[in-house]
Scaffold this active site. Structure first.
Site, short mmCIF file in Angstrom:
data_model
loop_
_atom_site.label_atom_id
_atom_site.label_comp_id
_atom_site.label_asym_id
_atom_site.label_seq_id
_atom_site.Cartn_x
_atom_site.Cartn_y
_atom_site.Cartn_z
N ARG A 46 -76.03 -31.85 -19.64
CA ARG A 46 -76.65 -33.07 -19.11
C ARG A 46 -75.63 -33.83 -18.28
O ARG A 46 -74.82 -34.58 -18.80
CB ARG A 46 -77.15 -33.94 -20.28
CG ARG A 46 -77.81 -35.24 -19.87
CD ARG A 46 -78.17 -36.07 -21.11
NE ARG A 46 -78.64 -37.39 -20.71
CZ ARG A 46 -77.84 -38.43 -20.45
NH1 ARG A 46 -76.53 -38.31 -20.54
NH2 ARG A 46 -78.35 -39.58 -20.08
N SER A 118 -88.72 -34.99 -24.57
CA SER A 118 -88.41 -36.21 -25.32
C SER A 118 -89.68 -36.99 -25.60
O SER A 118 -90.46 -37.25 -24.68
CB SER A 118 -87.45 -37.10 -24.52
OG SER A 118 -86.23 -36.44 -24.30
N LYS A 148 -76.14 -43.42 -23.52
CA LYS A 148 -77.14 -43.49 -22.46
C LYS A 148 -77.37 -44.93 -22.06
O LYS A 148 -77.79 -45.75 -22.88
CB LYS A 148 -78.46 -42.86 -22.93
CG LYS A 148 -78.40 -41.35 -23.08
CD LYS A 148 -79.68 -40.83 -23.69
CE LYS A 148 -80.44 -40.00 -22.70
NZ LYS A 148 -81.60 -39.33 -23.31
#
Length: 218
Positions: A46, A118, A148
């Site tokens: 990611r 998600s 995040k």
């Protein structure tokens, strides 16, 4: 040949990009190698946010990490980038609610790889239950997280349990998971935990991964 999805892959699921490696003496491939040697069950690349790599470097990095995962026979999953997932012949791709529509991603990757989604609300889980082609759900953040910038509101253990109960698919927990609080997760019925900083910023990766596996092996 991409690996077929198995629930056990969710047990000790490591997510990282170069922006998550805060140790000046280690690179992302070095951290991943340690994590693979320690027994992680899946890796998601990611590359997002401040300090992340440019497109060209990201592709090179993805190929390097893909090879490492292949060597250790651990699934390599790409976060929200169909082109990169196809180019590296990833085993899986993970998409968020804010990313490309999951149905479009499923059409694009076909049977080449498994798809994770998600879901943070019961409504999102209900839609996922009816969507052909999703292998697992990532739910959270369970705890407050610093990894995040755009993290959704914390759902907590009770919220996670409700999502697991309403899901027909296996669920992996995400968000603010530490070596201390991970022991609270099995009671929710999740298949495992996905973590960024618990491994990426650990001073003892072996200990962190061993802890993840132990909690879900009980």
């Amino acid at each position: 040949m991409a690996m077929a999805f198995k629930v056990g892959m969710l047990r000790a699921y490591f997510i990282a990009g170069t922006q998550d490696i805060k140790k000046s003496n280690l690179t992302l491939p070095e951290v991943l190698t340690q994590a693979l040697q320690s027994g992680i069950t899946a890796f998601q690349y990611r590359e997002k946010g401040p300090g992340s790599l440019s497109e060209e470097k990201k592709v090179d990095m993805a190929h390097t990490l893909r090879k490492l995962c292949e060597t250790y026979k651990i699934p390599f999953i790409v976060d929200d980038d169909v082109d990169l997932a196809l180019e590296t012949a990833a085993d899986g791709i993970h998409v968020g609610q804010k990313d490309e529509r999951v149905t479009k991603v499923i059409q694009q990757v076909g049977t080449k790889m498994f798809v994770g989604l998600s879901c943070d609300t019961k409504e999102q889980v209900a839609i996922a239950n009816e969507t052909e082609g999703i292998s697992y759900i990532g739910s959270g953040p369970v705890y407050p997280t610093g990894s995040k910038a755009d993290a959704d509101p914390v759902i907590g253990i009770a919220g996670l349990k409700r999502l697991v109960q309403s899901s027909r698919l296996p669920v992996v927990a995400i968000g603010g998971i530490t070596e201390e609080n991970i022991s609270e997760l099995p009671q929710t019925g999740v298949a495992g935990a996905s973590v960024i900083s618990m491994i990426a910023q650990s001073n003892d990766i072996k200990r962190a991964v061993t802890r993840m596996r132990a909690v879900f092996e009980k």
